[in-house]
Design a protein around this motif. Structure first.
Motif, PDB file in Angstrom:
ATOM      1  N   GLU A  97       0.953  -1.238  -0.030  1.00 48.95           N
ATOM      2  CA  GLU A  97      -0.090   0.016   0.042  1.00 48.95           C
ATOM      3  C   GLU A  97       0.771   1.135   0.091  1.00 48.95           C
ATOM      4  OE1 GLU A  97      -3.448   1.842   2.729  1.00 48.95           O
ATOM      5  OE2 GLU A  97      -3.455  -0.187   2.642  1.00 48.95           O
ATOM      6  N   GLN A  98       2.017   1.295   0.550  1.00 52.87           N
ATOM      7  CA  GLN A  98       2.869   2.465   0.882  1.00 52.87           C
ATOM      8  C   GLN A  98       3.502   2.579  -0.511  1.00 52.87           C
ATOM      9  OE1 GLN A  98       3.248   4.731   3.566  1.00 52.87           O
ATOM     10  NE2 GLN A  98       4.041   5.722   1.725  1.00 52.87           N
ATOM     11  N   GLU A  99       4.033   1.671  -1.084  1.00 52.44           N
ATOM     12  CA  GLU A  99       4.696   1.685  -2.459  1.00 52.44           C
ATOM     13  C   GLU A  99       3.777   2.146  -3.447  1.00 52.44           C
ATOM     14  OE1 GLU A  99       7.723  -2.021  -2.842  1.00 52.44           O
ATOM     15  OE2 GLU A  99       5.825  -2.578  -2.752  1.00 52.44           O
ATOM     16  N   ILE A 100       2.317   1.996  -3.641  1.00 56.79           N
ATOM     17  CA  ILE A 100       1.583   2.352  -4.484  1.00 56.79           C
ATOM     18  C   ILE A 100       1.319   4.026  -4.041  1.00 56.79           C
ATOM     19  CG2 ILE A 100      -0.939   2.393  -5.106  1.00 56.79           C
ATOM     20  CD1 ILE A 100      -0.961  -0.729  -4.687  1.00 56.79           C
ATOM     21  N   LYS A 101       1.116   4.204  -2.818  1.00 53.03           N
ATOM     22  CA  LYS A 101       1.215   5.700  -2.451  1.00 53.03           C
ATOM     23  C   LYS A 101       2.195   6.491  -2.726  1.00 53.03           C
ATOM     24  CE  LYS A 101      -2.172   4.992   1.498  1.00 53.03           C
ATOM     25  NZ  LYS A 101      -2.219   5.022   2.849  1.00 53.03           N
ATOM     26  N   ASP A 102       3.296   5.924  -2.737  1.00 50.68           N
ATOM     27  CA  ASP A 102       4.587   6.688  -3.035  1.00 50.68           C
ATOM     28  C   ASP A 102       4.684   7.105  -4.680  1.00 50.68           C
ATOM     29  OD1 ASP A 102       5.733   6.320  -0.553  1.00 50.68           O
ATOM     30  OD2 ASP A 102       7.235   4.773  -1.220  1.00 50.68           O
ATOM     31  N   PHE A 103       3.900   6.447  -5.439  1.00 53.29           N
ATOM     32  CA  PHE A 103       3.938   6.619  -6.858  1.00 53.29           C
ATOM     33  C   PHE A 103       3.013   8.145  -7.069  1.00 53.29           C
ATOM     34  CE2 PHE A 103       4.349   2.247  -8.472  1.00 53.29           C
ATOM     35  CZ  PHE A 103       5.510   2.505  -9.194  1.00 53.29           C
ATOM     36  N   VAL A 104       2.256   8.501  -6.143  1.00 56.39           N
ATOM     37  CA  VAL A 104       1.763   9.750  -6.507  1.00 56.39           C
ATOM     38  C   VAL A 104       2.561  10.896  -6.281  1.00 56.39           C
ATOM     39  CG1 VAL A 104       0.023  11.427  -5.142  1.00 56.39           C
ATOM     40  CG2 VAL A 104      -0.583   8.873  -5.181  1.00 56.39           C
ATOM     41  N   ALA A 105       3.556  10.961  -5.233  1.00 60.16           N
ATOM     42  CA  ALA A 105       4.487  12.008  -5.370  1.00 60.16           C
ATOM     43  C   ALA A 105       5.498  11.978  -6.556  1.00 60.16           C
ATOM     44  CB  ALA A 105       5.223  12.075  -4.186  1.00 60.16           C
ATOM     45  N   PHE A 106       5.651  10.779  -7.002  1.00 56.99           N
ATOM     46  CA  PHE A 106       6.673  10.428  -7.918  1.00 56.99           C
ATOM     47  C   PHE A 106       5.856  11.047  -9.444  1.00 56.99           C
ATOM     48  CE2 PHE A 106       8.701   8.012 -11.253  1.00 56.99           C
ATOM     49  CZ  PHE A 106      10.166   8.004 -10.677  1.00 56.99           C
ATOM     50  N   ILE A 107       4.949  10.585  -9.555  1.00 51.80           N
ATOM     51  CA  ILE A 107       4.058  11.004 -10.807  1.00 51.80           C
ATOM     52  C   ILE A 107       3.732  12.554 -10.630  1.00 51.80           C
ATOM     53  CG2 ILE A 107       1.849  11.091 -11.862  1.00 51.80           C
ATOM     54  CD1 ILE A 107       1.892   7.949 -11.058  1.00 51.80           C
ATOM     55  N   ARG A 108       3.545  13.196  -9.694  1.00 50.56           N
ATOM     56  CA  ARG A 108       3.499  14.491  -9.358  1.00 50.56           C
ATOM     57  C   ARG A 108       4.552  15.235  -9.785  1.00 50.56           C
ATOM     58  NH1 ARG A 108      -1.908  14.948 -10.003  1.00 50.56           N
ATOM     59  NH2 ARG A 108      -3.129  14.496  -8.347  1.00 50.56           N
ATOM     60  N   ALA A 109       5.691  14.698  -9.662  1.00 49.53           N
ATOM     61  CA  ALA A 109       7.061  15.346  -9.844  1.00 49.53           C
ATOM     62  C   ALA A 109       7.257  15.406 -11.174  1.00 49.53           C
ATOM     63  CB  ALA A 109       8.270  14.601  -9.374  1.00 49.53           C
ATOM     64  N   PHE A 110       6.638  14.879 -12.228  1.00 55.15           N
ATOM     65  CA  PHE A 110       6.863  14.817 -13.632  1.00 55.15           C
ATOM     66  C   PHE A 110       6.367  16.307 -14.326  1.00 55.15           C
ATOM     67  CE2 PHE A 110       6.719  10.063 -13.661  1.00 55.15           C
ATOM     68  CZ  PHE A 110       8.036   9.973 -14.148  1.00 55.15           C
ATOM     69  N   LYS A 111       5.185  16.750 -13.431  1.00 56.73           N
ATOM     70  CA  LYS A 111       4.396  18.152 -13.942  1.00 56.73           C
ATOM     71  C   LYS A 111       5.545  19.038 -14.334  1.00 56.73           C
ATOM     72  CE  LYS A 111       2.144  20.865 -11.311  1.00 56.73           C
ATOM     73  NZ  LYS A 111       1.007  21.392 -10.592  1.00 56.73           N
ATOM     74  N   ALA A 112       5.347  19.543 -15.507  1.00 54.19           N
ATOM     75  CA  ALA A 112       6.458  20.477 -15.804  1.00 54.19           C
ATOM     76  C   ALA A 112       6.274  22.051 -15.221  1.00 54.19           C
ATOM     77  CB  ALA A 112       6.453  20.853 -17.538  1.00 54.19           C
TER      78      ALA A 112
END
Length: 112
Positions: A97-112
């Motif tokens: 569950e934590q690994e899945i939640k960690d993707f949120v910040a990772f994906i958000r960091a792609f925003k230009a």
């Protein structure tokens, strides 16, 4: 003094993998599970990404339309098209569950 240095180095040797380990899993999970379609840069300009028409995570408009909860749900449960065909498999059986939640910040960091 030498004993203190040895103790400090031993402590660092124990703690360093813990600190590094926190940052590595999400990037490693992205590389292992997501990069084939979404690309290393999140733009989705891979052969598979183009075929599946995945969204460009560097686009602010795309980011704005995705809630954190939506990102978590898609990663956990996967995604299907309007005909019910799987577009992305779910990872709730492979990632914590934590690994899945960690993707949120990772994906958000792609925003230009």
């Amino acid at each position: 003094m030498k004993l203190t240095t040895k103790i400090a180095l031993a402590g660092a040797a124990v703690l360093l993998p813990l600190v590094v380990g926190r940052a590595a899993p999400v990037a490693e999970n992205w590389e292992n599970h997501c990069q084939k379609c979404h690309g290393a840069d999140g733009k989705g300009q891979t052969k598979s990404g183009k075929k599946l028409q995945v969204k460009d995570y560097t686009d602010a408009a795309v980011q704005a339309e995705m809630t954190d909860e939506h990102i978590i749900k898609i990663i956990a449960d996967g995604a299907v098209d309007k005909n019910g065909k799987e577009r992305m498999k779910g990872y709730k059986d492979e990632l914590s569950e934590q690994e899945i939640k960690d993707f949120v910040a990772f994906i958000r960091a792609f925003k230009a």
